[in-house]
Design a protein around this motif. Structure first.
Motif, mmCIF file in Angstrom:
data_model
loop_
_atom_site.group_PDB
_atom_site.id
_atom_site.type_symbol
_atom_site.label_atom_id
_atom_site.label_comp_id
_atom_site.label_asym_id
_atom_site.label_seq_id
_atom_site.Cartn_x
_atom_site.Cartn_y
_atom_site.Cartn_z
ATOM 1 N N VAL A 54 0.843 -1.205 0.000
ATOM 2 C CA VAL A 54 0.000 0.000 0.000
ATOM 3 C C VAL A 54 0.873 1.248 0.000
ATOM 4 N N ALA A 55 1.913 1.213 0.847
ATOM 5 C CA ALA A 55 2.791 2.377 0.942
ATOM 6 C C ALA A 55 3.514 2.620 -0.385
ATOM 7 N N ALA A 56 3.921 1.524 -1.032
ATOM 8 C CA ALA A 56 4.640 1.652 -2.304
ATOM 9 C C ALA A 56 3.748 2.287 -3.363
ATOM 10 N N GLU A 57 2.457 1.975 -3.292
ATOM 11 C CA GLU A 57 1.523 2.582 -4.247
ATOM 12 C C GLU A 57 1.410 4.078 -4.009
ATOM 13 N N ARG A 58 1.447 4.427 -2.731
ATOM 14 C CA ARG A 58 1.263 5.840 -2.396
ATOM 15 C C ARG A 58 2.531 6.625 -2.658
ATOM 16 N N PHE A 75 2.186 6.713 7.681
ATOM 17 C CA PHE A 75 1.875 5.532 6.874
ATOM 18 C C PHE A 75 1.013 5.923 5.678
ATOM 19 N N LEU A 76 0.013 6.745 5.919
ATOM 20 C CA LEU A 76 -0.882 7.141 4.828
ATOM 21 C C LEU A 76 -0.143 7.959 3.773
ATOM 22 N N ALA A 77 0.990 8.565 4.191
ATOM 23 C CA ALA A 77 1.801 9.313 3.226
ATOM 24 C C ALA A 77 2.791 8.404 2.508
ATOM 25 N N GLY A 78 2.785 7.123 2.842
ATOM 26 C CA GLY A 78 3.622 6.196 2.094
ATOM 27 C C GLY A 78 4.799 5.613 2.855
ATOM 28 N N ASP A 79 4.817 5.801 4.189
ATOM 29 C CA ASP A 79 5.937 5.287 4.979
ATOM 30 C C ASP A 79 5.544 3.966 5.651
ATOM 31 N N ALA A 80 5.981 2.863 5.050
ATOM 32 C CA ALA A 80 5.595 1.542 5.562
ATOM 33 C C ALA A 80 6.191 1.289 6.943
ATOM 34 N N ALA A 132 6.356 3.219 9.390
ATOM 35 C CA ALA A 132 5.457 3.758 10.417
ATOM 36 C C ALA A 132 4.429 2.710 10.825
ATOM 37 N N PHE A 133 3.987 1.936 9.866
ATOM 38 C CA PHE A 133 3.024 0.878 10.199
ATOM 39 C C PHE A 133 3.691 -0.193 11.054
ATOM 40 N N SER A 134 4.918 -0.551 10.698
ATOM 41 C CA SER A 134 5.646 -1.547 11.493
ATOM 42 C C SER A 134 5.773 -1.096 12.946
ATOM 43 N N GLU A 135 5.990 0.191 13.130
ATOM 44 C CA GLU A 135 6.113 0.717 14.495
ATOM 45 C C GLU A 135 4.773 0.604 15.241
ATOM 46 N N LEU A 136 3.682 0.876 14.533
ATOM 47 C CA LEU A 136 2.353 0.722 15.152
ATOM 48 C C LEU A 136 2.139 -0.732 15.573
ATOM 49 N N VAL A 137 2.583 -1.651 14.723
ATOM 50 C CA VAL A 137 2.449 -3.080 15.045
ATOM 51 C C VAL A 137 3.248 -3.409 16.303
ATOM 52 N N THR A 138 4.497 -2.933 16.328
ATOM 53 C CA THR A 138 5.353 -3.196 17.485
ATOM 54 C C THR A 138 4.683 -2.719 18.771
ATOM 55 N N ARG A 139 4.060 -1.556 18.711
ATOM 56 C CA ARG A 139 3.427 -0.992 19.897
ATOM 57 C C ARG A 139 2.185 -1.765 20.343
#
Lengths: 273, 199
Positions: free
Chosen positions: A71-75, B13-18, B20-27
Motif C-alpha cells: 500500500v505504501a509503495a503505491e502511495r 503511513f498514509l503518506a507512504g511510509d511503511a 510507520a506501520f511496522s512501528e504501530l504493530v510493534t506498539r
C-alpha cells in the motif's frame, strides 16, 4: 428499594466523588444483596490481575506488514524501496517439492476432474484468453476440516493420478529417495479428502496475501484457495493455473502451501495439465 | 519514529511510509493478541484473529479520522474480527483440542513455588473467564484486562455508557461465580444482550 445501578460499578472501581459515594454507602448499609455484589465484583476484578498477556507468536504481523509495504509503495514508490523487478520465485527445498508433488494430486481430487469446473461459489470465470479459454478466479476460501499428512499424500497421488489423467509430478531420484515410504490403502486416504465445510469470502484477502507473502508474489491465476491442516498445522493451499503465454490456455497447475500462522512457505509443487 | 504519537504514525503511513506501520504493530500487537486471546479463549483462534485484525487495520487505516484515539479505533477493528470468529465458532461443532500452548509456559527446572501458584491461578482465572457469557466477558476483558475507560468501551462496542457499566458489573459477578467465589447477586446473564436486565 432502588439499587444504585451503574454507580455500583464506579463504586467497585473506586472512582466516585464524595457525594455519590456517600449515597452508595448509605444504600449498602441497608442492602445485603448489593453488599455481596460489591464484594464479589471486587474479588473478580482482583482475580483478573493474575492474567498476563503471553508471548505473541512470531510472524502474526507478516502478512499485514507485507500489505502495508504494498500500500505504501503505491502511495509513495520512492519511499518504499520495492520494485517489481524484485519479484522472484523462491527455490523450495527439494524435500518440500516431493511432499507437495503428492499434495498437488491430492488437491486435484478436491478441485474436481476439471479445474475450470470448480464450484461456482468458489470460482467464477474472471478472464478469457484469445482462444476463449476461461481462467477461474478464487472468490472465497474453502474451509475443510481435514489434515493432509505426508504419509497420506503419496498413496493419494497414485490413486488420483489415474482418475484425473494428470501427468506424474516431476521427481528426480535423489528427491524420491527422501520421500516417505508409507503406502496406506485408499481407505486410509479417503477420510482426509473431505468435502468443503464452508466458504469464507471474508478470509480470501488474508489468504491471498498470506500465500503471496510466503511465495513472494507467485505467478499464475489463483483459482482456488483451500484452508485445511497440513501436517497438523493450519495452512492455505493455493491452486494456481499458469499459462505459457498471454493468449495461451494454462498448461500447468501449481500448488502453494503456506502456513496460516506466520505465512511461511511449507510446500510447493507443479503438475502438467 | 519510536517516540512519535500513534496519530502521527498513522499519517506517516498514509503518506507512504511503511516503517510507520511496522512501528504501530510493534506498539500494539501484544495488546491485540491479548484481547483476542481472552475473548476467543484459545491461542489458535487468537493468532488468526490477530493476523486478520492487523491486515484489516492496513486496509481501513485510511478511514481512521482521528476522532477517537487510535487504540479505541484499533480495539473496535479487533472486536469486529473477534465477533466474526465467535460467530464462526458457533457454527462449527468442533471441540478444540487441548494444546500444550494453551497452557502458560512453564520454566524448566524445579518450579519456584510462588511462580507455580501464579501459573495455576492464571489457568483457573482464564478458564473461569471463558465461561462468562460472551457480551459480559467482552465487557470485563475490555475494562479489567485491556484497561480501557468506560467511555472508550462505549465507543468500541457502540453501546450507551450505562449499558457498558452494567455489563462490566454483571460480567464481574459471573466471573466470581465461575471462580466459585459465591452465588449471591447472580445476574440473569444470557448470551444475548437484548435480554439483559439492568441492576
Amino acid at each position: 428499594m432502588t439499587h444504585p445501578g451503574p454507580l455500583l460499578t464506579d463504586y467497585v472501581d473506586d472512582t466516585l466523588g464524595p457525594d455519590p459515594r456517600a449515597e452508595v454507602e448509605a444504600h449498602l448499609a441497608a442492602c445485603a444483596s448489593c453488599r455481596d455484589e460489591v464484594r464479589l465484583a471486587r474479588a473478580a476484578k482482583g482475580a483478573t490481575g493474575v492474567l498476563s498477556v503471553p508471548q505473541v507468536p512470531a510472524g502474526l504481523a507478516d502478512a499485514a506488514i507485507a500489505e502495508a509495504r504494498r500500500v505504501a509503495a503505491e502511495r509513495a514508490p520512492e519511499l518504499a524501496g520495492i520494485s517489481s523487478s524484485a519479484r522472484r520465485r523462491p527455490d523450495a527445498p527439494r524435500w518440500l517439492a516431493v511432499v507437495a508433488a503428492a499434495a498437488v494430486i491430492a488437491l486435484v481430487a478436491l478441485v474436481g476432474p476439471k479445474l475450470g469446473q470448480a464450484p461456482r461459489t468458489a470460482a467464477e470465470p474472471a478472464s478469457a484468453g484469445a482462444n476463449g479459454a476461461t481462467y477461474p478466479t478464487a472468490t472465497a476460501v474453502e474451509i475443510q476440516h481435514a489434515n493432509y499428512t505426508i504419509e497420506q499424500l503419496p498413496a493419494a497421488a497414485q490413486a488420483l493420478r489415474e482418475s484425473f489423467a494428470l501427468a506424474a509430478p516431476v521427481q528426480d531420484g535423489a528427491a524420491a529417495a527422501e520421500a516417505p515410504v508409507a503406502a496406506p490403502s485408499m481407505l486410509s486416504v479417503t477420510p482426509p479428502l473431505h468435502a468443503t465445510d464452508r466458504w469464507s469470502v471474508a478470509q480470501l484477502g488474508t489468504a491471498t496475501i498470506c500465500l503471496s507473502t510466503a511465495f513472494d508474489q507467485p505467478e499464475g491465476s489463483l483459482t482456488r484457495v483451500i484452508q485445511a491442516d497440513y501436517q497438523g498445522a493450519r495452512a492455505y493451499f493455493g491452486v494456481y493455473l499458469i499459462s505459457p503465454g498471454a493468449d495461451l490456455p494454462p498448461d500447468e497447475l501449481r500448488l502453494d502451501v503456506a502456513s496460516v500462522h506466520g505465512c511461511r512457505m511449507l510446500a510447493q509443487s507443479h503438475a502438467r495439465l | 519514529v519510536a517516540d512519535a504519537p500513534d496519530a502521527e504514525l498513522v499519517q506517516r503511513f498514509l503518506a507512504g511510509d511503511a516503517q510507520a506501520f511496522s512501528e504501530l504493530v510493534t506498539r500494539h500487537e501484544r495488546r491485540v493478541y491479548g484481547l483476542c486471546l481472552r475473548i476467543l479463549g484459545n491461542p489458535e483462534d487468537a493468532a488468526d484473529a490477530t493476523q486478520d485484525t492487523l491486515l484489516s487495520v492496513v486496509r481501513k487505516l485510511e478511514g481512521f479520522r482521528g476522532e477517537a484515539a487510535f487504540t479505541t479505533w484499533l480495539h473496535r477493528v479487533a472486536m469486529n474480527v473477534c465477533y466474526d470468529h465467535l460467530r464462526r465458532a458457533q457454527r462449527r461443532p468442533v471441540l478444540h483440542r487441548v494444546l500444550d500452548e494453551d497452557l502458560p509456559a512453564q520454566e524448566a527446572g524445579p518450579p519456584v513455588p510462588d511462580h507455580a501458584d501464579a501459573v495455576a491461578d492464571a489457568q483457573v482465572v482464564a478458564a473461569a473467564l471463558a465461561k462468562v457469557p460472551e457480551d459480559f466477558r467482552v465487557a470485563v476483558v475490555l475494562a479489567d484486562l485491556q484497561d480501557l475507560p468506560y467511555e472508550e468501551i462505549a465507543t468500541v462496542l457502540d453501546l450507551p455508557l450505562g449499558t457498558v457499566k452494567s455489563r462490566v458489573h454483571r460480567g464481574r459477578l459471573a466471573l466470581a461465580r465461575a471462580l466459585g467465589l459465591g452465588d449471591i447477586g447472580e445476574p440473569e446473564v444470557s448470551p444475548r444482550a437484548s435480554q439483559e436486565q439492568r441492576p
